[in-house]
Structures are given as C-alpha cells and as structure tokens.
Design a protein around this motif. Sequence first.
Motif, PDB file in Angstrom:
ATOM      1  N   ALA A 185       5.306  -0.894   5.461  1.00  0.00           N
ATOM      2  CA  ALA A 185       4.901  -1.747   6.709  1.00  0.00           C
ATOM      3  C   ALA A 185       3.347  -2.807   6.893  1.00  0.00           C
ATOM      4  O   ALA A 185       3.059  -3.581   7.376  1.00  0.00           O
ATOM      5  CB  ALA A 185       4.581  -0.729   7.373  1.00  0.00           C
ATOM      6  N   GLY A 186       2.929  -2.237   5.427  1.00  0.00           N
ATOM      7  CA  GLY A 186       1.592  -2.588   4.744  1.00  0.00           C
ATOM      8  C   GLY A 186       0.376  -3.038   6.576  1.00  0.00           C
ATOM      9  O   GLY A 186       0.319  -1.934   6.302  1.00  0.00           O
TER      10      GLY A 186
ATOM     11  N   ASN B 114      10.476  -6.421   3.704  1.00  0.00           N
ATOM     12  CA  ASN B 114       9.138  -7.663   3.227  1.00  0.00           C
ATOM     13  C   ASN B 114       8.380  -7.087   1.355  1.00  0.00           C
ATOM     14  O   ASN B 114       7.394  -6.426   1.144  1.00  0.00           O
ATOM     15  CB  ASN B 114       8.024  -8.103   3.501  1.00  0.00           C
ATOM     16  CG  ASN B 114       7.241  -9.072   3.042  1.00  0.00           C
ATOM     17  OD1 ASN B 114       8.023  -9.874   1.758  1.00  0.00           O
ATOM     18  ND2 ASN B 114       6.543  -9.657   3.877  1.00  0.00           N
ATOM     19  N   PRO B 115       9.689  -7.218   0.539  1.00  0.00           N
ATOM     20  CA  PRO B 115       8.989  -6.719  -0.340  1.00  0.00           C
ATOM     21  C   PRO B 115       8.093  -7.362  -1.563  1.00  0.00           C
ATOM     22  O   PRO B 115       7.322  -8.777  -0.785  1.00  0.00           O
ATOM     23  CB  PRO B 115      10.614  -6.111  -1.342  1.00  0.00           C
ATOM     24  CG  PRO B 115      10.988  -7.093  -0.688  1.00  0.00           C
ATOM     25  CD  PRO B 115      10.747  -7.897   0.142  1.00  0.00           C
ATOM     26  N   PRO B 116       7.338  -6.709  -1.894  1.00  0.00           N
ATOM     27  CA  PRO B 116       6.855  -7.806  -3.854  1.00  0.00           C
ATOM     28  C   PRO B 116       7.706  -7.890  -4.613  1.00  0.00           C
ATOM     29  O   PRO B 116       8.331  -7.698  -4.417  1.00  0.00           O
ATOM     30  CB  PRO B 116       6.047  -6.236  -3.982  1.00  0.00           C
ATOM     31  CG  PRO B 116       6.459  -4.582  -3.677  1.00  0.00           C
ATOM     32  CD  PRO B 116       7.376  -5.332  -2.648  1.00  0.00           C
TER      33      PRO B 116
ATOM     34  N   ASP C  62       7.153   6.416  -1.167  1.00  0.00           N
ATOM     35  CA  ASP C  62       8.508   5.530  -2.139  1.00  0.00           C
ATOM     36  C   ASP C  62       9.225   5.603  -1.864  1.00  0.00           C
ATOM     37  O   ASP C  62      10.437   5.984  -1.824  1.00  0.00           O
ATOM     38  CB  ASP C  62       7.401   6.452  -3.239  1.00  0.00           C
ATOM     39  CG  ASP C  62       8.249   5.333  -4.845  1.00  0.00           C
ATOM     40  OD1 ASP C  62       8.717   4.032  -4.536  1.00  0.00           O
ATOM     41  OD2 ASP C  62       8.433   5.611  -6.006  1.00  0.00           O
ATOM     42  N   MET C  63       9.461   4.267  -1.383  1.00  0.00           N
ATOM     43  CA  MET C  63      10.524   3.644  -0.795  1.00  0.00           C
ATOM     44  C   MET C  63      10.796   4.700   0.519  1.00  0.00           C
ATOM     45  O   MET C  63      10.977   5.062   1.170  1.00  0.00           O
ATOM     46  CB  MET C  63      11.821   3.489  -2.098  1.00  0.00           C
ATOM     47  CG  MET C  63      12.763   2.636  -1.843  1.00  0.00           C
ATOM     48  SD  MET C  63      12.854   0.810  -1.543  1.00  0.00           S
ATOM     49  CE  MET C  63      11.551   0.320  -3.159  1.00  0.00           C
TER      50      MET C  63
ATOM     51  N   GLU D  98      11.435   0.783   8.858  1.00  0.00           N
ATOM     52  CA  GLU D  98      10.684  -0.747   8.143  1.00  0.00           C
ATOM     53  C   GLU D  98       9.993   0.120   6.538  1.00  0.00           C
ATOM     54  O   GLU D  98       9.128   0.737   6.437  1.00  0.00           O
ATOM     55  CB  GLU D  98      10.023  -1.382   8.919  1.00  0.00           C
ATOM     56  CG  GLU D  98       9.449  -2.512   8.048  1.00  0.00           C
ATOM     57  CD  GLU D  98       8.186  -3.249   7.931  1.00  0.00           C
ATOM     58  OE1 GLU D  98       7.026  -3.085   9.969  1.00  0.00           O
ATOM     59  OE2 GLU D  98       7.122  -4.460   7.587  1.00  0.00           O
TER      60      GLU D  98
ATOM     61  N   ILE E 158       3.902   2.488   0.800  1.00  0.00           N
ATOM     62  CA  ILE E 158       3.520   3.275  -0.744  1.00  0.00           C
ATOM     63  C   ILE E 158       1.408   3.539  -0.362  1.00  0.00           C
ATOM     64  O   ILE E 158       0.920   4.255  -1.304  1.00  0.00           O
ATOM     65  CB  ILE E 158       3.893   3.072  -1.673  1.00  0.00           C
ATOM     66  CG1 ILE E 158       3.831   4.326  -2.797  1.00  0.00           C
ATOM     67  CG2 ILE E 158       3.233   1.571  -2.669  1.00  0.00           C
ATOM     68  CD1 ILE E 158       4.835   3.857  -4.091  1.00  0.00           C
ATOM     69  N   ASN E 159       1.169   2.448   0.039  1.00  0.00           N
ATOM     70  CA  ASN E 159      -0.624   2.391   0.031  1.00  0.00           C
ATOM     71  C   ASN E 159      -0.669   3.363   1.297  1.00  0.00           C
ATOM     72  O   ASN E 159      -0.753   2.937   1.903  1.00  0.00           O
ATOM     73  CB  ASN E 159      -0.543   0.654   0.166  1.00  0.00           C
ATOM     74  CG  ASN E 159      -2.106   1.117  -0.054  1.00  0.00           C
ATOM     75  OD1 ASN E 159      -2.822   1.129   0.506  1.00  0.00           O
ATOM     76  ND2 ASN E 159      -2.087  -0.314   0.462  1.00  0.00           N
TER      77      ASN E 159
ATOM     78  N   ALA F 103       1.630  -5.026  -2.983  1.00  0.00           N
ATOM     79  CA  ALA F 103       1.541  -5.998  -1.938  1.00  0.00           C
ATOM     80  C   ALA F 103       2.506  -7.084  -2.709  1.00  0.00           C
ATOM     81  O   ALA F 103       3.261  -7.996  -2.407  1.00  0.00           O
ATOM     82  CB  ALA F 103       0.947  -5.676  -1.288  1.00  0.00           C
TER      83      ALA F 103
ATOM     84  N   SER G  68      11.303  -3.903  -7.235  1.00  0.00           N
ATOM     85  CA  SER G  68      11.881  -3.441  -6.246  1.00  0.00           C
ATOM     86  C   SER G  68      13.053  -3.575  -4.976  1.00  0.00           C
ATOM     87  O   SER G  68      13.379  -3.420  -4.431  1.00  0.00           O
ATOM     88  CB  SER G  68      10.382  -3.687  -4.953  1.00  0.00           C
ATOM     89  OG  SER G  68       9.197  -3.082  -5.216  1.00  0.00           O
TER      90      SER G  68
HETATM   91  C1  LIG Z   1       4.889  -8.314   0.813  1.00  0.00           C
HETATM   92  S1  LIG Z   1       3.701  -6.664   1.263  1.00  0.00           S
HETATM   93  C2  LIG Z   1       4.822  -6.329   3.642  1.00  0.00           C
HETATM   94  C3  LIG Z   1       3.485  -6.113   4.144  1.00  0.00           C
HETATM   95  C4  LIG Z   1       4.656  -6.996   5.279  1.00  0.00           C
HETATM   96  N1  LIG Z   1       5.713  -5.528   6.179  1.00  0.00           N
HETATM   97  C5  LIG Z   1       4.236  -7.415   6.130  1.00  0.00           C
HETATM   98  O1  LIG Z   1       5.735  -8.336   5.841  1.00  0.00           O
HETATM   99  O2  LIG Z   1       3.100  -7.932   6.642  1.00  0.00           O
HETATM  100  C6  LIG Z   1       5.335  -5.447   0.184  1.00  0.00           C
HETATM  101  C7  LIG Z   1       4.728  -3.958   1.750  1.00  0.00           C
HETATM  102  O3  LIG Z   1       5.211  -2.756   0.805  1.00  0.00           O
HETATM  103  C8  LIG Z   1       4.257  -2.169   0.021  1.00  0.00           C
HETATM  104  N2  LIG Z   1       5.781  -1.457  -0.907  1.00  0.00           N
HETATM  105  C9  LIG Z   1       6.293  -1.682  -2.049  1.00  0.00           C
HETATM  106  N3  LIG Z   1       6.194  -1.384  -2.999  1.00  0.00           N
HETATM  107  C10 LIG Z   1       6.613   0.331  -2.203  1.00  0.00           C
HETATM  108  C11 LIG Z   1       7.362   1.008  -2.534  1.00  0.00           C
HETATM  109  N4  LIG Z   1       8.665   1.689  -3.713  1.00  0.00           N
HETATM  110  N5  LIG Z   1       7.257   2.188  -1.204  1.00  0.00           N
HETATM  111  C12 LIG Z   1       7.038   1.956  -0.183  1.00  0.00           C
HETATM  112  N6  LIG Z   1       6.274   0.950  -0.104  1.00  0.00           N
HETATM  113  C13 LIG Z   1       6.250  -0.183  -0.608  1.00  0.00           C
HETATM  114  C14 LIG Z   1       3.017  -2.545  -0.102  1.00  0.00           C
HETATM  115  O4  LIG Z   1       2.223  -1.852   0.151  1.00  0.00           O
HETATM  116  C15 LIG Z   1       3.246  -3.150   1.340  1.00  0.00           C
HETATM  117  O5  LIG Z   1       2.033  -2.856   2.287  1.00  0.00           O
END
Ligand SMILES: C[S@@+](CC[C@H](N)C(=O)[O-])C[C@H]1O[C@@H](n2cnc3c(N)ncnc32)[C@H](O)[C@@H]1O
Length: 200
Positions: free
Chosen positions: A46-47, A104-106, A87-88, A43, A68-69, A123, A133
Amino acid sequence: MPCLTYRNACVEFVDDVYEPAEDSFLLADAALVFVNRGIKILEIGAGTGFVSAVIQANMDVDLLATDINPHAVKCASVNGVPTIRADMFSAFKPVQYFDMIIFNPPYLPTLEEDKVPGWLNYAFDGGVDGTDSLRRFLENVGLYLCPTGIVLLLISSLTGVEQTISWMQEVGFEAEVVAREKCFFEELVVLKGTLKSKNR
Ligand SMILES: C[S@@+](CC[C@H](N)C(=O)[O-])C[C@H]1O[C@@H](n2cnc3c(N)ncnc32)[C@H](O)[C@@H]1O
C-alpha cells in the motif's frame, strides 16, 4: 507532514515510504472504474495507502492493505487505510475471498549497487530483471481471489506488457490492458486479470 489531495482523498506521506506518483494515480483511477459498493478489496504494497485511500474516499468498500515496510504500514494507517505488515500474502489463508486485489509492485531492474538504503528499497527493487515481486504475486494471487474477482496490476513497459500478459495467462488468468499512460522513459500500464472460467 506533506499532504497530497486527489479525488476526495487527502494522503500524508513521509520519508522511507514511496511517494505517490504517476503510477499510483493511474492505478487509483483504474480501480475507481471497477470498484462496486461493498466489495472486499486487498491492496498488496500500500505504501502511503494512496490508492486504497482514493478508493475509500469514493466508495463504501471493505478494504484491507498490506506492506512489508513498517513505515508504510504506519503511514497508510494514519491515512485511514486498515493496513497490516506482511510479506505479500503471508498474513492470509489461501481462501478465495477478495473481490479485487491490487498491486503496484516494485519493478525496477536492480543490481546490488542500485539498491537504496533502508526500507524504501522495497518500493523500487524488482530484482535483477525487475520482475521478482510481479512473478511472485502472479503465482499466488489466484489462491486469494474470488472466482469472479479481478486483479488490477500496475506494470511498466520496462517490465514488458506482452510478457506479463503471457505470465498471467500461464497462471490461469485472462488479461487485458485497461489503462495506459506515457511517462518519461516508460509507459505505465494497468492490467486487469480475471480467472479463466475453467480455473474458477
Ligand atoms: C511502487 S510502491 C507502490 C506504493 C503504493 N501502492 C502506490 O501506488 O503509491 C510498492 C510498494 O510495495 C511494497 N512491497 C514491496 N514488496 C512487498 C512485499 N513482498 N510484500 C508487501 N509489500 C511489498 C513496498 O514497500 C512499497 O510500499
């Protein structure tokens, strides 16, 4: 810490990390339809670890997550999801290894003045048109997916369902809608992607 219980999983959430919402629930439910015992799952983003925690609570799988957070990495880990900060796909060699890759991307269109402070911005911030993203993910995901594996991607009608299907086709996937739900000002959609046989 506040805790959310859903389909046998109990997930704690904290400030600075995306709180599971309708998009998270829809993606988790879709993942449960396609998951099989023992498969290797990645995944991205993951948030709190909500989606992965729901999968793990219902099926014995070999799962790894990234975010990434750094607060998300800690939170997901506390929730029992093995999570690394990356990062990704940056932590992985481009080997077609995973049977299922979930994201589940931003996706919110975000101008400079729309950004929220701190790590939580990751997010929501999908760049000016909301697809930064998503497109980066699609350009790379095929390098990490088993030839017969599947991608599950949460998108919004704001992102453009037909446009996303077309991007998936351009990078070698067959794509179909496997779940959808109307939600306030948008429709949430889960797309399933499989590599076209000539790209396996
Ligand atoms: C919309 S939230 C979804 C969180 C979780 N998967 C959910 O469905 O509840 C998007 C998540 O992607 C992460 N994220 C955004 N850009 C990222 C990147 N380049 N690499 C890894 N994670 C990333 C954010 O930090 C955030 O936690």
